[in-house]
Design a protein around this motif. Structure first.
Motif, PDB file in Angstrom:
ATOM      1  N   VAL A  74       0.840  -1.202   0.000  1.00 49.10           N
ATOM      2  CA  VAL A  74       0.000   0.000   0.000  1.00 49.10           C
ATOM      3  C   VAL A  74       0.878   1.256   0.000  1.00 49.10           C
ATOM      4  N   THR A  75       1.934   1.233   0.793  1.00 47.73           N
ATOM      5  CA  THR A  75       2.834   2.386   0.864  1.00 47.73           C
ATOM      6  C   THR A  75       3.519   2.628  -0.478  1.00 47.73           C
ATOM      7  N   ALA A  76       4.004   1.576  -1.113  1.00 47.51           N
ATOM      8  CA  ALA A  76       4.627   1.726  -2.438  1.00 47.51           C
ATOM      9  C   ALA A  76       3.630   2.323  -3.427  1.00 47.51           C
ATOM     10  N   ASN A  77       2.400   1.855  -3.385  1.00 52.25           N
ATOM     11  CA  ASN A  77       1.357   2.371  -4.271  1.00 52.25           C
ATOM     12  C   ASN A  77       1.106   3.861  -4.029  1.00 52.25           C
ATOM     13  N   VAL A  78       0.992   4.255  -2.761  1.00 58.85           N
ATOM     14  CA  VAL A  78       0.760   5.667  -2.416  1.00 58.85           C
ATOM     15  C   VAL A  78       1.939   6.532  -2.870  1.00 58.85           C
ATOM     16  N   LEU A  79       3.147   5.981  -2.764  1.00 57.84           N
ATOM     17  CA  LEU A  79       4.349   6.728  -3.168  1.00 57.84           C
ATOM     18  C   LEU A  79       4.549   6.734  -4.684  1.00 57.84           C
ATOM     19  N   GLY A  80       3.771   5.915  -5.394  1.00 56.08           N
ATOM     20  CA  GLY A  80       3.886   5.865  -6.846  1.00 56.08           C
ATOM     21  C   GLY A  80       5.116   5.116  -7.327  1.00 56.08           C
ATOM     22  N   ILE A  81       5.571   4.140  -6.547  1.00 55.28           N
ATOM     23  CA  ILE A  81       6.736   3.345  -6.918  1.00 55.28           C
ATOM     24  C   ILE A  81       6.325   1.872  -6.986  1.00 55.28           C
ATOM     25  N   SER A  82       7.063   1.093  -7.756  1.00 55.69           N
ATOM     26  CA  SER A  82       6.672  -0.298  -7.978  1.00 55.69           C
ATOM     27  C   SER A  82       6.970  -1.198  -6.789  1.00 55.69           C
ATOM     28  N   GLU A  83       7.962  -0.840  -5.995  1.00 60.21           N
ATOM     29  CA  GLU A  83       8.358  -1.641  -4.843  1.00 60.21           C
ATOM     30  C   GLU A  83       8.730  -0.714  -3.695  1.00 60.21           C
ATOM     31  N   PHE A  84       8.403  -1.103  -2.461  1.00 64.48           N
ATOM     32  CA  PHE A  84       8.687  -0.269  -1.299  1.00 64.48           C
ATOM     33  C   PHE A  84      10.171   0.087  -1.227  1.00 64.48           C
ATOM     34  N   SER A  85      10.443   1.341  -0.953  1.00 66.04           N
ATOM     35  CA  SER A  85      11.806   1.823  -0.759  1.00 66.04           C
ATOM     36  C   SER A  85      11.861   2.562   0.574  1.00 66.04           C
TER      37      SER A  85
END
Length: 145
Positions: A74-85
């Motif tokens: 969910v966090t990766a999605n909110v940040l607009g990235i494919s994988e959590f960073s």
């Protein structure tokens, strides 16, 4: 001395422990009681749950635990990235408020907010009355033994 400490804390955005092991440590706030979420592990699966609920049970706070894998996605999605960073998260997200009905309110460093939901994989809503009764009876037998 106290004023100097207060100034330093203000400069770095408040108190954050130096020994944080996880990206979400100190970042998730319970929308029900205001306490921070902490990481717990059940059967080898990591979750994030309100510290009040962890220490005092659901009688003290009815927040829901969030599977870590769900939180990462969910966090990766909110940040607009494919994988959590962890780096992107730390730079952009000030905190997350965990609200009712699986809502997460992300507050960003630049002042904007994004509200999103996460999917609950709980099977409890799919249980029939008969299934619930059988589970009650099993629990009663366990508590009497």
């Amino acid at each position: 001395m106290q004023s100097r400490i207060a100034e330093e804390l203000n400069a770095i955005g408040g108190y954050r422990p130096n020994n944080q092991r996880y990206s979400f440590s100190g970042k998730i706030v319970c929308g029900k009681c205001g306490k921070h979420f902490k990481r717990i592990t059940k059967r080898g699966v990591p979750y994030w749950h309100c510290s009040t609920t962890v220490w005092f049970g659901t009688a003290a706070c009815l927040s829901k635990r969030i599977p870590e894998v769900t939180l990462l996605n969910v966090t990766a999605n909110v940040l607009g990235i494919s994988e959590f960073s962890a780096d992107v998260f730390e730079r952009q997200v000030d905190h997350i408020e965990a609200k009712d009905e699986n809502y997460l309110l992300f507050s960003f460093m630049d002042g904007r907010t994004v509200q999103t939901t996460w999917l609950d994989h709980s099977r409890s809503k799919s249980w029939t009355d008969e299934m619930k009764q059988i589970a009650r009876e099993k629990n009663q037998k366990r508590s009497h033994n």
